[in-house]
Design a protein around this motif. Structure first.
Motif, PDB file in Angstrom:
ATOM      1  N   PHE A  93      51.739 118.466  -5.934  1.00  0.00           N
ATOM      2  CA  PHE A  93      51.017 119.632  -6.422  1.00  0.00           C
ATOM      3  C   PHE A  93      49.718 119.840  -5.632  1.00  0.00           C
ATOM      4  N   LYS A 110      55.043 126.697  -8.198  1.00  0.00           N
ATOM      5  CA  LYS A 110      53.843 126.128  -8.804  1.00  0.00           C
ATOM      6  C   LYS A 110      54.118 125.703 -10.259  1.00  0.00           C
ATOM      7  N   LEU A 137      56.096 122.462 -10.311  1.00  0.00           N
ATOM      8  CA  LEU A 137      55.270 121.305  -9.991  1.00  0.00           C
ATOM      9  C   LEU A 137      54.386 120.902 -11.165  1.00  0.00           C
ATOM     10  N   ILE A 138      53.814 121.904 -11.839  1.00  0.00           N
ATOM     11  CA  ILE A 138      52.984 121.611 -13.011  1.00  0.00           C
ATOM     12  C   ILE A 138      53.828 120.984 -14.127  1.00  0.00           C
ATOM     13  N   GLN A 145      48.753 123.146  -3.429  1.00  0.00           N
ATOM     14  CA  GLN A 145      47.528 123.936  -3.548  1.00  0.00           C
ATOM     15  C   GLN A 145      46.797 124.069  -2.208  1.00  0.00           C
ATOM     16  N   SER A 193      54.200 113.259  -8.124  1.00  0.00           N
ATOM     17  CA  SER A 193      54.186 114.664  -8.553  1.00  0.00           C
ATOM     18  C   SER A 193      52.794 115.265  -8.403  1.00  0.00           C
TER      19      SER A 193
END
Length: 326
Positions: free
Chosen positions: A224, A244, A247-248, A228, A220
């Protein structure tokens, strides 16, 4: 015997009429009870009192208190709760313990080391084995007989307070004391080994899950990081912001799972290595100084009283039949 109800006067008259017969029968029972109480094998009683150890979860840090239920839901044993899954009365009544007692060699007052099969002479050929020619009897057969006899001699009582009393009657007072003390040590060792085995099993399972959680967290984080690199931080596209956020969130979830499993893994490692008492022994088994059985006075008085009452009833029946015939 024509009346349906037996009156006190009629009973009194029967005893008065046949008092010699009743006393003669009672005297025979009295004499036989004395002979039995003299020649009956004396038995000595020894006992121990134990309390199951309340193994509270002292290893759980404050940060883990909120996730303890979650850990249990995932199928893990929380350290400190393993011992609570054992029912000591069930262990005391188990065949495994009784077999260990039967096969153990005990020091006796004759300074000889014998097991219960030898002490009770169960392996010696008797009259029945001679009649039915039972010469080739297996060792398991003797063990079963000894276990049944031990079961009749052993008493387990659980008090409302939680205290458990284990008592045993034996012909040898030293063997009786040794057996009950052996029981407390055996329970302690048995539960400790089972707790260690479960702790090792849980630690290995948690280790596998921890490695998986570590891989998921790494994956994961890589996703991410790649996200980015592909998208600008200042990009205000709603779809990009939504992706986003997902993913966070995946990173946070995987990180939390990893932390929980890591904490649980470390706790199980401690649980695996440490030793803790599972029972508290309040009373150890002492060597009896007096016989517990037979209860001579009770046997003599009880046999005499019962025979006196039954012989009176017998004379009542005899008197009724005699009157009906004549």
């Amino acid at each position: 015997m024509n009346d349906k109800h037996i009156g006190v006067n009629e009973i009194f008259n029967i005893y008065k009429k046949y008092i010699k017969n009743i006393l003669s029968i009672t005297f025979v029972a009295f004499s036989l009870s004395i002979i039995y109480s003299i020649f009956a094998t004396p038995l000595y009683k020894s006992y121990i009192s134990i309390y199951p150890q309340n193994n509270e979860n002292t290893l759980m840090p404050p940060s883990m208190i909120g996730v303890e239920s979650l850990v249990s839901t995932l199928g893990f044993n929380v350290p400190g709760n393993i011992a609570n899954g054992f029912n000591i009365p069930d262990i005391l009544n188990s065949r495994k313990l009784k077999k260990a007692i039967v096969l153990e060699e005990w020091g006796s007052k004759n300074n000889n080391k014998v097991n219960l099969i030898q002490s009770w002479k169960i392996d010696k050929p008797g009259i029945l084995s001679f009649i039915f020619k039972k010469n080739n009897i297996s060792e398991e057969y003797f063990q079963n007989i000894a276990i049944e006899k031990l079961t009749s001699r052993m008493t387990v009582y659980q008090h409302e307070s939680g205290m458990i009393t284990i008592s045993i009657l034996m012909e040898d007072e030293i063997i009786a004391a040794n057996i009950v003390n052996f029981i407390s040590d055996w329970i302690q060792n048995y539960i400790s080994k089972e707790m260690t085995f479960k702790a090792i099993k849980d630690r290995k399972f948690i280790e596998e899950q921890l490695n998986k959680a570590k891989d998921d967290l790494f994956l994961s984080e890589e996703r991410f990081s790649e996200f980015q690199r592909n998208y600008s931080i200042a990009d205000g596209n709603p779809e990009v912001m939504l992706q986003k956020g997902r993913l966070i969130r995946n990173i946070e979830v995987n990180q939390q799972v990893y932390i929980i499993l890591r904490q649980q893994y470390e706790l199980n490692k401690i649980e695996e290595l440490k030793e803790r008492p599972v029972i508290n022994v309040l009373d150890v088994g002492d060597i009896a100084t007096e016989k517990s059985r037979p209860l001579r006075m009770l046997i003599i008085f009880g046999a005499s009283l019962i025979t006196f009452i039954l012989s009176g009833f017998l004379m009542y029946c005899y008197d009724g039949i005699y009157r009906d015939i004549h």
